[in-house]
Design an enzyme around this catalytic site. Structure first.
Site, PDB file in Angstrom:
ATOM      1  N   ARG A 109       1.206 -41.261  -0.278  1.00 62.91           N
ATOM      2  CA  ARG A 109      -0.169 -41.604  -0.617  1.00 62.91           C
ATOM      3  C   ARG A 109      -1.067 -41.570   0.609  1.00 62.91           C
ATOM      4  O   ARG A 109      -2.225 -41.183   0.548  1.00 62.91           O
ATOM      5  CB  ARG A 109      -0.200 -43.007  -1.253  1.00 62.91           C
ATOM      6  CG  ARG A 109      -1.602 -43.511  -1.600  1.00 62.91           C
ATOM      7  CD  ARG A 109      -2.242 -42.668  -2.679  1.00 62.91           C
ATOM      8  NE  ARG A 109      -3.582 -43.136  -2.993  1.00 62.91           N
ATOM      9  CZ  ARG A 109      -4.386 -42.536  -3.864  1.00 62.91           C
ATOM     10  NH1 ARG A 109      -3.992 -41.453  -4.483  1.00 62.91           N
ATOM     11  NH2 ARG A 109      -5.589 -43.000  -4.098  1.00 62.91           N
ATOM     12  N   CYS A 133       3.997 -43.973  -4.132  1.00 61.68           N
ATOM     13  CA  CYS A 133       4.444 -44.786  -5.269  1.00 61.68           C
ATOM     14  C   CYS A 133       3.483 -44.623  -6.442  1.00 61.68           C
ATOM     15  O   CYS A 133       2.267 -44.548  -6.271  1.00 61.68           O
ATOM     16  CB  CYS A 133       4.526 -46.258  -4.873  1.00 61.68           C
ATOM     17  SG  CYS A 133       5.738 -46.604  -3.573  1.00 61.68           S
ATOM     18  N   PRO A 139      -7.609 -43.196  -8.885  1.00 57.21           N
ATOM     19  CA  PRO A 139      -8.724 -42.261  -8.764  1.00 57.21           C
ATOM     20  C   PRO A 139      -9.230 -42.170  -7.332  1.00 57.21           C
ATOM     21  O   PRO A 139      -9.079 -43.102  -6.540  1.00 57.21           O
ATOM     22  CB  PRO A 139      -9.786 -42.877  -9.681  1.00 57.21           C
ATOM     23  CG  PRO A 139      -9.464 -44.336  -9.713  1.00 57.21           C
ATOM     24  CD  PRO A 139      -7.967 -44.413  -9.641  1.00 57.21           C
ATOM     25  N   ILE A 140      -9.826 -41.003  -7.016  1.00 57.91           N
ATOM     26  CA  ILE A 140     -10.397 -40.827  -5.680  1.00 57.91           C
ATOM     27  C   ILE A 140     -11.923 -40.730  -5.757  1.00 57.91           C
ATOM     28  O   ILE A 140     -12.560 -40.229  -4.837  1.00 57.91           O
ATOM     29  CB  ILE A 140      -9.816 -39.581  -4.985  1.00 57.91           C
ATOM     30  CG1 ILE A 140     -10.146 -38.304  -5.775  1.00 57.91           C
ATOM     31  CG2 ILE A 140      -8.318 -39.720  -4.789  1.00 57.91           C
ATOM     32  CD1 ILE A 140      -9.858 -37.040  -5.006  1.00 57.91           C
ATOM     33  N   ASP A 141     -12.489 -41.236  -6.837  1.00 61.32           N
ATOM     34  CA  ASP A 141     -13.934 -41.111  -7.004  1.00 61.32           C
ATOM     35  C   ASP A 141     -14.707 -41.822  -5.896  1.00 61.32           C
ATOM     36  O   ASP A 141     -15.765 -41.332  -5.455  1.00 61.32           O
ATOM     37  CB  ASP A 141     -14.368 -41.639  -8.381  1.00 61.32           C
ATOM     38  CG  ASP A 141     -13.993 -43.102  -8.595  1.00 61.32           C
ATOM     39  OD1 ASP A 141     -12.826 -43.444  -8.346  1.00 61.32           O
ATOM     40  OD2 ASP A 141     -14.855 -43.886  -9.007  1.00 61.32           O
ATOM     41  N   GLN A 142     -14.183 -42.954  -5.399  1.00 60.70           N
ATOM     42  CA  GLN A 142     -14.895 -43.674  -4.336  1.00 60.70           C
ATOM     43  C   GLN A 142     -14.770 -42.941  -2.997  1.00 60.70           C
ATOM     44  O   GLN A 142     -15.687 -42.983  -2.176  1.00 60.70           O
ATOM     45  CB  GLN A 142     -14.370 -45.101  -4.218  1.00 60.70           C
ATOM     46  CG  GLN A 142     -14.530 -45.933  -5.481  1.00 60.70           C
ATOM     47  CD  GLN A 142     -15.985 -46.076  -5.910  1.00 60.70           C
ATOM     48  OE1 GLN A 142     -16.816 -46.609  -5.174  1.00 60.70           O
ATOM     49  NE2 GLN A 142     -16.312 -45.588  -7.105  1.00 60.70           N
ATOM     50  N   ASP A 323       1.056 -55.778  -2.439  1.00 60.80           N
ATOM     51  CA  ASP A 323       2.329 -55.286  -1.910  1.00 60.80           C
ATOM     52  C   ASP A 323       3.370 -56.391  -1.758  1.00 60.80           C
ATOM     53  O   ASP A 323       4.522 -56.113  -1.432  1.00 60.80           O
ATOM     54  CB  ASP A 323       2.121 -54.610  -0.548  1.00 60.80           C
ATOM     55  CG  ASP A 323       1.616 -53.184  -0.678  1.00 60.80           C
ATOM     56  OD1 ASP A 323       1.543 -52.681  -1.814  1.00 60.80           O
ATOM     57  OD2 ASP A 323       1.298 -52.570   0.358  1.00 60.80           O
ATOM     58  N   ARG A 415      11.010 -45.474   3.046  1.00 62.80           N
ATOM     59  CA  ARG A 415       9.670 -45.001   3.365  1.00 62.80           C
ATOM     60  C   ARG A 415       8.878 -46.029   4.159  1.00 62.80           C
ATOM     61  O   ARG A 415       7.997 -45.662   4.947  1.00 62.80           O
ATOM     62  CB  ARG A 415       8.881 -44.688   2.079  1.00 62.80           C
ATOM     63  CG  ARG A 415       9.258 -43.406   1.376  1.00 62.80           C
ATOM     64  CD  ARG A 415       8.339 -43.166   0.170  1.00 62.80           C
ATOM     65  NE  ARG A 415       6.966 -43.486   0.500  1.00 62.80           N
ATOM     66  CZ  ARG A 415       6.199 -44.333  -0.197  1.00 62.80           C
ATOM     67  NH1 ARG A 415       6.677 -44.936  -1.255  1.00 62.80           N
ATOM     68  NH2 ARG A 415       4.955 -44.567   0.173  1.00 62.80           N
TER      69      ARG A 415
END
Length: 442
Positions: A109, A133, A139-142, A323, A415
């Site tokens: 990510r 994960c 979304p990546i709109d921001q 997390d 990871r």
């Protein structure tokens, strides 16, 4: 034909996967040193692309995501020199590509931060959608909103994310939701943009502050990181330097909860107690003993400890970290009474609950709420790490449980945690990593 057959058999023999075997029931005791922060590292490494000079990064966690990011930088023609397991020197002077290798970026990510860094460096980028994960829709709109505010045009056609800006200029950016990823990308893209950029409704996580501190050490002009409003006055160039990454808040919290869950007594070294206050608060609320020093925290359970049920909500910092949500739920499975955990960040982070149920946990999920009725004990079972932090939760559950727990899909754990099982072994945990043929998982 027969030769080809035996080659296939030979290839199958070396296709080994790994799993963890945990014999529960041991009380964790002793000291553990916390590694550098994964989330800070995967933000600072792409930031090196903005520096046409050598950056020496210390206290870098020796984990798969970091190694993968360094490989991505090398493939962009950065010069990466390993000084030791936790120190690297990165010179991005000769980086000449704004298109990172897709089969690498799709594995994590954090590769999304390449968008902001490459936009700041080249005023353009072309990247594959990031991996990592799966917690549902991310979304990546921001991110796009911040890039467009700075003067970039974004194209999502043909399965790629492409960005281009003839000129990057300072601007006002107001996020509709608090978002760590978009805040980091906005910082990276704005550092060398002309004029002043003001980011409102910014995320405040410790690794965002660490990124800003790194960039400032290299000549950037960033103020307000760690608050709702970040102000960035663009600079023409950045210079090289040495920077030490902060301790990992999530690794520290994981060992704090593991100490409580095994009714142990563990002192954590190399931590920033202020970053752990909300975790400490929840453990104290549950009846666990917690004390802190300048750079250490001790968590212990005494013979007369009376545990209490608790409720918590996972929220952006300074709230309880999402997390840390799976780890705390594992601990609560054997706390008397009914506790609740509400997920306020991701929409699909309770997949690991079914794994805990295999071990005898009594949990039901209603939307974004997990209701945990404490049981007397967990029992060892065959479970899997559904994601990075869920894998940590399975280890904690295995350490608590009667009998042997087998955890598969542990590549998720590798990871994000350095020498994870060895640190537990040093505290008295009975954990063994074994290699098996892929067919053994079926």
């Amino acid at each position: 034909m027969f030769a080809d057959f035996f080659v296939m058999i030979k290839q199958k023999e070396v296709e080994l996967l790994e799993k963890l075997l945990i014999k529960g029931g041991n009380r964790l005791t002793g000291e553990v040193t916390i590694s550098g922060a994964k989330n800070a590292a995967v933000a600072i490494l792409p930031a090196c692309l903005l520096v046409k000079d050598t950056c020496r990064i210390e206290n870098l966690p020796n984990i798969k995501d970091v190694k993968l990011f360094l490989k991505i930088l090398e493939n962009l023609n950065a010069d990466v020199k390993y000084i030791d397991n936790n120190t690297v020197e990165i010179n991005c002077t000769n980086v000449d590509s704004w298109t990172p290798q897709g089969d690498l970026t799709r594995k994590m990510r954090g590769s999304s931060y390449l968008m902001g860094a490459l936009l700041g460096r080249f005023h353009k980028f072309s990247v594959d959608p990031p991996g990592g994960c799966d917690f549902g829709t991310r979304p990546i709109d921001q991110h796009i909103k911040s890039f467009e505010a700075l003067g970039a045009e974004i194209d999502l056609s043909r399965g790629m994310i492409n960005g281009y800006a003839e000129h990057l200029h300072g601007s006002s950016i107001f996020f509709d939701v608090v978002t760590v990823g978009a805040t980091i990308n906005a910082i990276l893209a704005a550092v060398t943009a002309d004029g002043m950029t003001v980011i409102e409704s910014a995320a405040k996580e410790p690794h965002i502050v660490d990124l800003a501190n790194f960039l400032n050490a290299m000549g950037a002009n960033i103020r307000g990181a760690g608050t709702d409003t970040i102000k960035i006055r663009g600079v023409k160039t950045l210079h090289g330097g040495t920077y030490t990454i902060i301790p990992d808040q999530i690794e520290a919290g994981t060992f704090m909860i593991a100490a409580a869950a095994t009714r142990g007594d563990v002192t954590l070294r190399n931590v920033i107690p202020r970053h752990l206050e909300i975790i400490s608060a929840k453990l104290l609320e549950a009846g666990v003993n917690v004390s802190e020093d300048i750079d250490s925290v001790r968590v212990w359970v005494s013979e007369n400890t009376k545990f209490k049920r608790i409720n918590f909500i996972a929220l952006p910092y300074p709230g309880f970290p999402t997390d840390m949500q799976p780890q705390l739920v594992s601990f609560l499975t054997t706390i008397p009474g009914t506790s609740t955990a509400r997920e306020g960040v991701w929409d699909n982070r309770f997949r690991y609950i079914n794994e805990l149920k295999r071990m005898g946990a009594n949990i039901r999920v209603e939307g974004q709420l997990a209701i945990i009725d404490g049981v007397d004990k967990l029992l060892g079972a065959h479970v899997k790490a559904t994601d990075l932090r869920a894998g940590a939760a399975m280890i904690i559950a295995g350490l608590m449980a009667d009998g042997t727990t087998e955890i598969t899909d542990i590549y998720h754990i590798d990871r994000g945690y350095e020498n994870f099982e060895q640190k537990f072994i040093n505290l008295g945990g009975d954990i063994q990593r074994i290699q098996v043929l892929e067919d053994d998982f079926d």
